[in-house]
Scaffold this motif. Structure first.
Motif, PDB file in Angstrom:
ATOM      1  N   ALA A 217      12.877  17.436  23.894  1.00  0.00           N
ATOM      2  CA  ALA A 217      13.910  18.214  24.026  1.00  0.00           C
ATOM      3  C   ALA A 217      14.656  18.160  25.013  1.00  0.00           C
ATOM      4  O   ALA A 217      15.995  18.070  24.988  1.00  0.00           O
ATOM      5  N   LEU A 218      14.115  17.803  26.076  1.00  0.00           N
ATOM      6  CA  LEU A 218      14.841  17.431  27.498  1.00  0.00           C
ATOM      7  C   LEU A 218      15.906  16.164  27.264  1.00  0.00           C
ATOM      8  O   LEU A 218      17.007  15.890  27.734  1.00  0.00           O
ATOM      9  N   PRO A 240      10.527  11.157  18.935  1.00  0.00           N
ATOM     10  CA  PRO A 240      11.529  10.824  19.854  1.00  0.00           C
ATOM     11  C   PRO A 240      12.819  11.070  19.354  1.00  0.00           C
ATOM     12  O   PRO A 240      13.188  11.014  17.987  1.00  0.00           O
ATOM     13  N   PRO A 241      13.922  11.799  20.266  1.00  0.00           N
ATOM     14  CA  PRO A 241      15.067  11.939  19.682  1.00  0.00           C
ATOM     15  C   PRO A 241      15.920  10.798  19.401  1.00  0.00           C
ATOM     16  O   PRO A 241      15.814   9.888  19.951  1.00  0.00           O
ATOM     17  N   SER A 242      16.958  11.085  18.458  1.00  0.00           N
ATOM     18  CA  SER A 242      17.612   9.666  18.202  1.00  0.00           C
ATOM     19  C   SER A 242      18.958   9.584  19.341  1.00  0.00           C
ATOM     20  O   SER A 242      19.144  10.540  20.128  1.00  0.00           O
ATOM     21  N   GLY A 243      19.613   8.487  19.492  1.00  0.00           N
ATOM     22  CA  GLY A 243      20.506   8.417  20.483  1.00  0.00           C
ATOM     23  C   GLY A 243      20.012   8.036  21.939  1.00  0.00           C
ATOM     24  O   GLY A 243      20.718   8.088  22.937  1.00  0.00           O
ATOM     25  N   VAL A 244      18.657   7.724  22.127  1.00  0.00           N
ATOM     26  CA  VAL A 244      18.378   7.460  23.318  1.00  0.00           C
ATOM     27  C   VAL A 244      17.499   6.012  23.234  1.00  0.00           C
ATOM     28  O   VAL A 244      17.101   5.781  22.129  1.00  0.00           O
ATOM     29  N   ASP A 245      17.082   5.504  24.603  1.00  0.00           N
ATOM     30  CA  ASP A 245      16.482   4.225  24.628  1.00  0.00           C
ATOM     31  C   ASP A 245      15.072   4.659  24.551  1.00  0.00           C
ATOM     32  O   ASP A 245      14.430   5.130  25.597  1.00  0.00           O
ATOM     33  N   VAL A 246      14.235   4.386  23.498  1.00  0.00           N
ATOM     34  CA  VAL A 246      12.818   4.591  23.420  1.00  0.00           C
ATOM     35  C   VAL A 246      12.166   3.654  23.899  1.00  0.00           C
ATOM     36  O   VAL A 246      12.174   2.574  23.290  1.00  0.00           O
ATOM     37  N   ALA A 385      15.222  23.296  27.485  1.00  0.00           N
ATOM     38  CA  ALA A 385      15.671  21.663  27.929  1.00  0.00           C
ATOM     39  C   ALA A 385      17.143  21.937  28.224  1.00  0.00           C
ATOM     40  O   ALA A 385      17.737  21.304  29.191  1.00  0.00           O
ATOM     41  N   ARG A 386      17.837  22.872  27.473  1.00  0.00           N
ATOM     42  CA  ARG A 386      19.451  22.731  27.668  1.00  0.00           C
ATOM     43  C   ARG A 386      19.569  23.584  28.944  1.00  0.00           C
ATOM     44  O   ARG A 386      20.569  23.034  29.668  1.00  0.00           O
ATOM     45  N   GLN A 387      18.845  24.450  29.297  1.00  0.00           N
ATOM     46  CA  GLN A 387      19.253  25.024  30.681  1.00  0.00           C
ATOM     47  C   GLN A 387      18.769  24.175  31.907  1.00  0.00           C
ATOM     48  O   GLN A 387      19.570  24.280  33.044  1.00  0.00           O
TER      49      GLN A 387
END
Length: 398
Positions: A217-218, A240-246, A385-387
């Motif tokens: 989430a972070l 893992p989230p999309s749009g990151v280098d995993v 995570a957003r905070q």
């Protein structure tokens, strides 16, 4: 955040289309201009009138609109926007995109564009998991299409699992990230997540109960603020989230090596639950029961990744954030850990079984810094995570 940005919103046919009405409003609240395209199937769920009223613009529906097509209107429409967003993106529409089909306005726009494309999938869990859909996803990602969601949860069909369209605020954040319009644009951030598995023999290992949900989430929250995220993850339950280098790893040593390879970064966030010890000499064969009694396992200490990065004399990240999972005396233990490790912040939580936090969907954290301890209320891990991402952005850019 999206002032003067032009979004071409393609609304596919699915029950999640009702969320697109809220998405239009939220985009406009951010200063964006929205041009809506409604598929024939989408009209079964939301009306052209409601979409047009919210967007404050006419709804494009038909490829063979003679007035527009006299000037090749579909070409102009596909290239005049800053970003094409497909929400909901149905299995059918994604299949057309992957195969390069163009038999209606939406698919023709997506094929004719040279503008970045973001999709928010929404479909039944079986459709999402089907090999054909997964092949199409792989193709689209290799073509440069970015994804937000889908989320897991209960569906209108009564089933449960991945396939729910991301919430409008998640899509807005992903749009900001796709347009590199967030406060962390140009910043490179390392996030570690999940447990590590320390082998005993080829079939057994030492691990912990971390799901990797908070780290994932972070990473997504930092991505949504425009950061380039390197996501080093152990074998977590949460994808893992999309749009990151995993960078997937298994053991603590592999995670340490991956962190070393990722440096330098502007921020290091060490959310992984790294095993403190490993078996000194893991067997290359499965250990068997014997009449001589239980096997004796000798342990060795694993690399202390957080401490090593925190004490770097050259190339240290400008902000180093550690995590502390405690079961008692949380603030005192976490405060001592921050001083011992040398990091700037510690995000501490109580993971004793009664809290339901480890492996759960919520978290209650305390942010420890040189200014003291700041207790946050219990909230969803996405909200935590957003905070925390907002706090990181404020520390970096003021």
């Amino acid at each position: 955040m999206l002032a003067d940005k032009h979004i071409l919103l393609i609304i596919g046919g699915g029950i999640a289309a009702y969320k697109s009405l809220d998405l239009i409003r939220r985009l406009q609240d951010q200063g964006a201009r929205v041009t809506p395209v409604l598929t024939r199937a989408g009209e079964e769920f939301v009306t052209p009138l409601s979409v047009s009223a919210l967007a404050g613009a006419g709804v494009h529906r038909d490829l063979f609109d003679l007035t527009s097509e006299a000037e090749m209107g579909h070409i102009q429409l596909s290239r005049s926007a800053d970003l094409l967003v497909v929400a909901p993106a149905t299995a059918d529409l994604m299949a057309k995109m992957a195969q390069g089909l163009a038999n209606d306005l939406a698919s023709t726009l997506l094929l004719a564009t040279d503008t970045p494309v973001l999709v928010a999938p929404a479909m039944n869990v079986r459709m999402w998991e089907h090999p054909a859909t997964q092949r199409n996803i792989k193709t689209l990602k290799s073509d440069g299409v970015t994804f937000v969601g889908p989320n897991a949860g209960a569906m209108a069909c009564g089933e449960f699992g991945p396939g729910r369209m991301a919430e409008p605020d998640e899509i807005v954040a992903a749009i900001g990230a796709a347009l590199k319009d967030g406060p962390l644009n140009g910043k490179r951030i390392l996030v570690t997540s999940g447990p590590t598995h320390e082998p005993i023999d080829p079939v057994r290992y030492i691990a912990n109960r971390s799901s990797g949900a908070q780290g994932a989430a972070l990473a997504a929250a930092l991505r949504d603020l425009g950061a380039e995220v390197v996501f080093v993850t152990g074998p977590a339950d949460v994808p893992p989230p999309s749009g990151v280098d995993v960078v997937p790893v298994q053991s603590a040593q592999q995670m340490s090596d991956a962190v070393e390879a990722a440096l330098p970064v502007d921020v290091g966030v060490f959310a992984a639950a790294v095993a403190d010890w490993r078996v000194a000499s893991a067997s290359d064969k499965k250990l068997k029961k014997s009449r001589d009694g239980l096997p004796t396992l000798a342990f060795a200490e694993n690399p202390d990744i957080l401490k090593r990065v925190s004490h770097m004399t050259q190339g240290r990240p400008g902000l180093v954030v550690g995590f502390a999972a405690e079961t008692d005396d949380v603030i005192n233990h976490a405060t001592a850990k921050r001083l011992r490790k040398g990091c700037d912040w510690i995000v501490a939580n109580d993971v004793s079984p009664a809290t339901g936090i480890m492996g759960g969907s919520e978290n209650a954290v305390v942010l420890i810094s040189e200014d003291g301890a700041e207790e946050w209320p219990r909230m969803g891990k996405t909200q935590v995570a957003r905070q925390l991402a907002d706090r990181i952005a404020a520390a970096l850019v003021g």
